[in-house]
Design a protein around this motif. Sequence first.
Motif: not given
Lengths: 188, 313
Positions: A157-158, B241, A117, B243, A119
């Motif tokens: 983001v993934s 995390d 992931t 999203r 930032r």
Amino acid sequence: MAARRNNPSGIVPTTQNIVSTVDLDCVLDLNHIALHSRNSEYFPKRFSAVIMRIKDPKTTALIFASGKMVCTGAKTEAQSKLAARKFARIIQKLGFPAKFRDFRIQNIVASCDVQFTIRLEKFACTSHGAFSTYEPELFPGLIYRMKQPKLVLLIFVSGNVVIAGAKKRDDFYTAFDNIYPVLAEFKK
Amino acid sequence: MGDAFCSDCKRQTEVVFDHSAGDTVCSECGLVLESHSIDETSEWRTFANESGDNDPVRVGGPTNPLLADGGLSTVIAKPNGGSGEFLSSSLGRWQNRGSNPDRGLILAFKTIATMSDRLGLVATIKDRANEIYKRVEDQKSSRGRNQDALLAACLYIACRQEDKPRTVKEICSVANGATKKEIGRAKEYIVKQLGLETGQSVEMGTIHAGDFMRRFCSNLGMNNQAVKAAQEAVQKSEEFDIRRSPISIAAAVIYIITQLSEEKKPSLKDISGATGVAEGTIRNSYKDLYPHVLKIIPSWFAKEEDLKNLCSP
């Protein structure tokens, strides 16, 4: 396809879509084409080109009255050329003196997954901020406009990265090689 | 009282100066030698201790450096109440003959002022928005653009640059007719234009959920404890995390905090109205936040049992 250049991560972006254009070098009668071929649609009020589809390679072509054609949907460059040739053959069979001039690949879209992931907010704040646009309200991915080679990367983001705007395979390989170490810096 | 040459008497005669009418009159034959004389003594008296708001030396509004001549021209205003025949009359037509180059600018500034009034923004932001609009207008390529969206985007960028961001939805609500998409496109266009004009000077940080917390919380009438807890929670949540758009996270955090407090709990609909986030999105963001809720909510605000009582999504 030649052997892949090595990237320390071993990740290679895979092509998803190739857009190419070719000039058939003859004036076409779109009505005739639309009436005499099975897999085409033509609505002149909506768009002034015939939209033709073939099953193998699974591609779509926009055929204009001037004789120019746009071929989209192929996954590799060779498939795109083959598909364009198939479309040209169909036009030939319909009775037009079609040739195959100036086949050019206009856009290659590729994607890959860096497996971690990222930032994005930190990325947009650094020295790369001049090239990045990150508006979470508008689009969840960061839009990175690389200057050399000139193309656009969508970074999510993934860890998924989409590269668009390349004219050659090498372009997006270089782009990914350039961006990978930067992304690794902002690993979450 | 003085002597001057009277043309009727053909000699020097005594001349009387009548202050009330401003006439210089020959005392012998009554001929008016000069009329409409201008009194050059001072118009008003100034005292040292009295300042007041009306300083007669100053006239007009503050100069606006953005306008071509500093805003020196005079505008004929529409009288209040029942002006049916005024505007169609010659005065109104004269005013709008459109020879001054600033008319578009003045109209745009007025629209920006209306929008910022509706949002309750300070004058700094409004002035910055005016400045941005002027800079974009100087590059004449913005003709075909949707004017409303362009002005709304100027305001959006101004708010961002002053570190008081407003969500695009909030700007949408005061911009008449501009959709979120159009404002987004206009914003990209403006950023590009400003970047072209001065090399890459547009500085806009990314938005964070914390920027909006105070406003959303006060819209819902949460008490100070809850507001502080919400702000802390949002700070902590950035490490995880999740999203989701920062606004959705903010809305979900507000939902959790209000569910934990004892006071009147706003419903999902109220939170949706105050933040502009759809109810379904708040529910989904709540699902994403739920696994981390223990770590996000500060311990001084709610104890673990309360957190366990939180409804599972």
